[in-house]
Design a protein around this motif. Structure first.
Motif, mmCIF file in Angstrom:
data_model
loop_
_atom_site.group_PDB
_atom_site.id
_atom_site.type_symbol
_atom_site.label_atom_id
_atom_site.label_comp_id
_atom_site.label_asym_id
_atom_site.label_seq_id
_atom_site.Cartn_x
_atom_site.Cartn_y
_atom_site.Cartn_z
ATOM 1 N N THR A 1 0.800 -1.225 0.000
ATOM 2 C CA THR A 1 0.000 0.000 0.000
ATOM 3 C C THR A 1 0.835 1.278 0.000
ATOM 4 N N LYS A 2 2.015 1.283 0.602
ATOM 5 C CA LYS A 2 2.743 2.537 0.830
ATOM 6 C C LYS A 2 3.095 3.259 -0.468
ATOM 7 N N ARG B 1 1.972 2.752 -3.582
ATOM 8 C CA ARG B 1 0.845 3.132 -4.461
ATOM 9 C C ARG B 1 0.020 4.262 -3.834
ATOM 10 N N ARG B 2 -0.015 4.320 -2.520
ATOM 11 C CA ARG B 2 -0.713 5.446 -1.887
ATOM 12 C C ARG B 2 0.033 6.749 -2.186
ATOM 13 N N LYS C 1 1.541 -3.076 6.418
ATOM 14 C CA LYS C 1 0.210 -3.081 5.802
ATOM 15 C C LYS C 1 0.309 -3.383 4.299
ATOM 16 N N MET C 2 0.921 -4.493 3.999
ATOM 17 C CA MET C 2 1.113 -4.842 2.587
ATOM 18 C C MET C 2 0.367 -6.115 2.186
ATOM 19 N N ASP D 1 -5.236 -5.294 3.449
ATOM 20 C CA ASP D 1 -4.771 -3.915 3.659
ATOM 21 C C ASP D 1 -4.918 -3.109 2.375
ATOM 22 N N LEU D 2 -4.583 -3.751 1.261
ATOM 23 C CA LEU D 2 -4.675 -3.055 -0.027
ATOM 24 C C LEU D 2 -6.125 -2.662 -0.318
ATOM 25 N N ASP E 1 -7.223 0.101 1.944
ATOM 26 C CA ASP E 1 -6.583 1.359 1.555
ATOM 27 C C ASP E 1 -7.243 1.949 0.303
ATOM 28 N N LEU E 2 -7.496 1.093 -0.676
ATOM 29 C CA LEU E 2 -8.166 1.563 -1.901
ATOM 30 C C LEU E 2 -9.563 2.085 -1.572
ATOM 31 N N LYS F 1 -4.419 -5.443 -7.313
ATOM 32 C CA LYS F 1 -2.975 -5.571 -7.100
ATOM 33 C C LYS F 1 -2.202 -5.046 -8.305
#
Lengths: 140, 274
Positions: A68-69, A71-72, B71-72, B76-77, B80-81, B116
């Motif tokens: 996430t890091k 792409r955020r 958070k990977m 989590d993804l 987050d999205l 992804k």
């Protein structure tokens, strides 16, 4: 003989500096912008990997590809990001992304990015922070 | 004290100690469809490429901790999205009263793989695959046969074929053209009841569609978890909507996490569907 020539060169350089002062050297910027590796209207970054080989990658690199890091950060800084297997079917993808996938590379995993004017094509950085620093230099 | 995965209090934890209770609790409730039918065709053998990407057990603890800390993981993804408005729908699918768990899981796994890869969120229709495979009958199946069809033909977006509509009206030239945008390119067929293969996929953020005979149900394994010193579990996305467990997710452990059928999509077609 080689040592003698090296010494002579250093001596001549020192003599020149003592006589004329330091030469005017054109300042070199810290970052030399490279030309855009692919055409795009908006900043785009593509990570390219072999999906059958990701077990060989450390988690820190996997974080760039699927976490996430990074792409955020891309999303918040105007970059579009994709993460593709090198043999992905792309006939229904946008032309600009197709060109990004076709940029010459020597290995996988790889990162190619362009803001339309500058960009880069490099081996995948070691972690998300390093990837962010790389793109930050090309963020308007 | 060594690291343990964080398990939200709402998350359903299912293991050897309570599986029979779970089975009884849901078996009589028609609101919770299942559909892994042991009487239907066996899981496919020899479909897809054999798994060859093992991550040794001595790396599991460190990788699980790092994935969780950074958070990977796939959940989590998606979270987050969703927080950024780029996953514009529920985190998990809802098979409603259909017997289509076995196709909800592969379709969900394709949606996760699209996320992804950075593809735009497009809700996809499990019924557009399940109905075609089963000749429009509401019956059970296996995730592996579902993924095989997705590999060859693709999935229709929700806007052209409602998620649970087992209905021939939606089987038309428009939906047929659309499904070509949503195919699976590469996948692994895992060995049944092989924890090392399944965990290795999850440690690479590759979702695994798992058919569980004990539950007569198929769910999608989405993340590894460490539940004891050398004891592991898997976080799964169910297909019973976000009301189930923690945002639609649960945790399987012990012998109950070992799949009888397991397929893992790695790559899906890149598509800028408008």
């Amino acid at each position: 003989m080689k040592q003698f020539i090296n010494g002579l060169c250093v001596g001549l350089l020192l003599a020149s500096v003592l006589e004329n002062g330091l030469p005017n050297i054109i300042p070199i910027p810290d970052i030399i912008p490279s030309s855009a590796p692919f055409e795009t209207d908006v900043p785009r970054c593509l990570a390219i990997y072999e999906s059958g080989e990701t077990h060989t990658l450390p988690a820190s690199k996997l974080d760039i590809l699927t976490g996430t890091k990074f792409r955020r950060w891309c999303s918040e800084n105007g970059w579009e990001f994709k993460s593709w297997d090198e043999e992905i079917t792309i006939e229904r993808a946008d032309e600009s992304w197709k060109k990004a996938l076709q940029v010459e590379r020597t290995d996988t995993p790889w990162l190619v990015f362009s803001n339309g004017n500058t960009g880069g094509s490099v081996p995948l950085p070691n972690d998300a922070d390093a990837a962010i620093e790389l793109l930050r230099e090309h963020t308007k | 004290m060594s690291f343990r995965s964080y398990i939200p209090s709402k998350m359903k934890v299912i293991g050897d100690h309570n599986a029979d209770v779970v089975v009884r609790a849901y078996a009589e409730n028609p609101e919770y469809g299942r559909g892994l039918d042991p009487d239907c065709a066996e899981p496919l053998e020899g479909f897809g490429t054999s798994f060859n990407a093992m991550i040794p057990r001595e790396e599991w603890n460190e990788r699980i901790e790092e994935m969780e800390r950074k958070k990977m993981r796939l959940p989590d993804l998606v979270d987050d999205l969703k927080a950024r408005g780029e996953w514009d729908g529920p985190r998990v699918l809802n098979q409603s009263r259909t017997n289509y768990c076995w196709i909800n899981s592969p379709v969900h796994a394709v949606m996760l793989t699209r996320a992804k890869q950075g593809e735009k969120y497009v809700p996809l229709s499990p019924a557009s695959v399940g109905a075609k495979i089963k000749n429009f009958r509401n019956v059970g199946g296996w995730g592996s046969e579902g993924l095989k069809y997705i590999r060859e033909h693709g999935i229709v977006p929700h806007e052209l074929w409602p998620a649970n509509a087992i209905d021939r009206r939606y089987d038309n030239s428009e939906s047929d053209a659309a499904r070509k945008h949503f195919k699976c390119d590469e996948w692994w067929l895992l060995q049944p009841r092989n924890l090392d293969q399944m965990m290795s996929c999850l440690l690479q953020n590759i979702p695994v569609c798992i058919g569980l005979n004990w539950w007569s149900h198929e769910v999608t394994a989405v993340a590894p978890a460490r539940v004891g010193e050398n004891s592991y579990g898997i976080i799964f996305d169910n297909s019973w909507g976000e009301g189930y467990g923690d945002k639609g997710r649960g945790l399987l452990r012990d012998s109950k996490m070992l799949p009888d059928d397991a397929v893992a999509p790695r790559t899906v077609t890149a598509s800028d569907w408008k």
